[in-house]
Write an enzyme that holds these catalytic residues in place. Structure first.
Site, mmCIF file in Angstrom:
data_model
loop_
_atom_site.group_PDB
_atom_site.id
_atom_site.type_symbol
_atom_site.label_atom_id
_atom_site.label_comp_id
_atom_site.label_asym_id
_atom_site.label_seq_id
_atom_site.Cartn_x
_atom_site.Cartn_y
_atom_site.Cartn_z
ATOM 1 C CG HIS A 171 -0.260 -0.290 2.510
ATOM 2 N ND1 HIS A 171 -0.745 -1.218 3.396
ATOM 3 C CD2 HIS A 171 0.878 0.185 3.061
ATOM 4 C CE1 HIS A 171 0.057 -1.286 4.451
ATOM 5 N NE2 HIS A 171 1.041 -0.434 4.263
ATOM 6 C CE1 TYR A 258 14.409 -0.808 2.123
ATOM 7 C CE2 TYR A 258 12.986 0.858 1.179
ATOM 8 C CZ TYR A 258 13.156 -0.261 1.970
ATOM 9 O OH TYR A 258 12.082 -0.822 2.601
#
Length: 488
Positions: A171, A258
């Site tokens: 989501h 990341y």
């Protein structure tokens, strides 16, 4: 309509309830069957009681069954939904705790980085067991909807090695779009039209239009910097927007894991995060949140059960993809969303074997992806770094090759920015030994790993991280909720 949906990991009580009520917002689905399965009989019975209460309160013909026998739950299922966390919070705590000893500070640790890679090693063998059961006992051509993280690795394994029709669902795109609509002053997120593409948790809003008007980088930067809340909570995302020219779907805390530039120096981490909520970058934030949520649910279960007596309100159907996909497949009412699938030409400048997250349309013919999308070069570069780690991680999980696992962790952007090869080799040994109960494919490697650990001279430290908060007690949570209620 009459068909069966099996939910694996149904003991994820809050999420299972959301999926259940979303699906029952579709009028044609009132008479279907839900088969719940989980390794925890305790959690299974709690969620079944809640769903039974919903069925009773809404006078529905819906059938709900619950069993710890997974194959029995999957028998004849047309759709299988997975929301499992293999190893639970016990293994997850090691995903955060052990890397901290080597200087690796994670906010979530469920996608890549040291924690996400080990999470994938625990999940992938189980995912392949699910796929075997689906092939053996579910409906022919049953569809597997994976909600479990690490999304790309799990979906990669299910498609490439499980040989099951699989789509990964998240989501993050919807939440990012809601933020953008808000800062631009839209009355509703529906006024925003966008194309978002990349890989899970590294998707990028590469096209934005508000009521048909194209939104450029400068306008978006100004809107976020002027926002009284997001300007503080999303500092890292705004910085990436300025440099890359596009906004990332993922939260401030997730994105910080990341990209190797924001969490590699402890004294720099607090510059980029916000401690008002775990999702903005707190060390081990999601572990704390998950622990508090579990404790809260166990203590306040009677309230959850009482709330289940309320009528289902279709206007409150969530934007989770599952119910909308099922509705499109079964009724042919077309649904547009963002889905995790094998690339195969969807994104031109990412590897074709990768799992990408990109726009698609669903109808009775299936999920149809928009092909030929090209990402901005900087976005593609960061995605490719993660994809290379994901590929090695999947292959390591399948083969049980601990040396390949170590290479996967070594090539993780944040790990590589913080740790030496010697530290990575020892850290992986330590994590495999600590989590051996959930890593059957590495059983052969555990004795040698223990032997190496007994002789290692690599130094570690006990470190809580740059921005750690303690797990709050039930009393503290009650006081906080009461204060928020009074303030509201």
């Amino acid at each position: 309509m009459s068909f069966k949906i099996a939910i694996i990991g149904a003991g994820s009580v809050g999420f299972t309830k959301k999926l259940f009520t979303d699906i029952l917002c579709v009028p044609e689905f009132k008479g279907i069957e839900f088969a719940l399965t989980d390794v925890s009989e305790h959690n299974l019975q709690m969620i079944k009681a809640i769903l039974d209460r919903i069925v009773e309160a809404n006078k529905l013909p819906t059938k709900v069954t619950a069993t710890t026998d997974r194959r029995k739950a999957l028998e004849g299922a047309r759709y299988v939904i997975s929301c499992v966390r293999v190893g639970g919070l016990e293994a997850y705590a090691d995903d955060i705790r052990i890397p901290l000893k080597y200087g690796i500070d994670q906010c979530v640790g469920d996608t890549i980085c040291a924690g996400g890679i080990l999470y994938g090693q625990r999940n992938i063998p189980v995912i392949l067991d699910f796929c075997k059961d689906i092939r053996d006992v579910a409906e022919t051509d049953a569809k597997f909807l994976n909600y479990a993280n690490p999304m790309a690795m799990n979906t990669w394994a299910a498609i490439e090695y499980g040989k099951v029709d699989t789509v990964g669902l998240c989501h993050g795109v919807q939440h990012g779009a809601e933020q953008i609509a808000e800062v631009l002053g839209a009355k509703s997120p529906r006024e925003l039209d966008y194309v978002c593409s990349g890989i899970n948790h590294q998707t990028w809003f590469i096209e934005l239009r508000l009521n048909g008007r194209e939104i450029g980088k400068d306008e978006l930067v100004a809107a976020f910097e002027a926002h009284p809340v997001y300007s503080r909570q999303e500092k890292l995302r705004i910085d990436v927007l300025k440099r890359f020219g596009v906004y990332s779907t993922e939260s401030n805390g997730h994105l910080s894991e990341y990209l190797p530039w924001y969490r590699k120096r402890p004294d720099e981490i607090t510059r980029w995060i916000d401690m008002s909520d775990w999702i903005h970058g707190e060390t081990g934030g999601y572990l704390r949140y998950s622990t508090e949520t579990r404790n809260w649910f166990e203590t306040e279960y009677p309230q959850f059960l009482e709330a289940a007596s309320k009528p289902i309100d279709p206007s409150k159907r969530s934007n989770e993809h599952a119910s909308h996909i099922l509705e499109a497949l079964e009724t042919n009412r077309v649904y547009r969303g963002h889905f995790n699938v094998k690339n195969d030409g969807v994104i031109t400048n990412l590897p074709q074997d990768a799992i990408v997250e990109s726009p698609g349309f669903v109808d009775r013919f299936g999920i149809n992806m928009a092909a030929g999308i090209t990402l901005p070069e900087a976005c593609a570069a960061t995605c490719i770094s993660s994809i290379n780690v994901q590929r090695m991680s999947v292959h390591a999980a399948i083969s049980g090759d601990i040396d390949l696992l170590k290479l996967a962790v070594l090539h993780d952007p944040l790990v590589g920015a913080v740790s030496t090869p010697e530290e990575v080799w020892q850290m992986v040994d330590e994590m495999v030994v600590a989590e051996a109960a959930w890593l059957p494919q590495y059983a052969h490697a555990v004795p040698a790993a223990k032997e190496r650990l007994s002789k290692s001279s690599v130094k570690t430290r006990e470190w809580a991280g740059a921005a750690r908060r303690s797990v709050r007690s039930i009393e503290e949570l009650r006081a906080e909720k009461a204060a928020l209620k009074q303030a509201g």
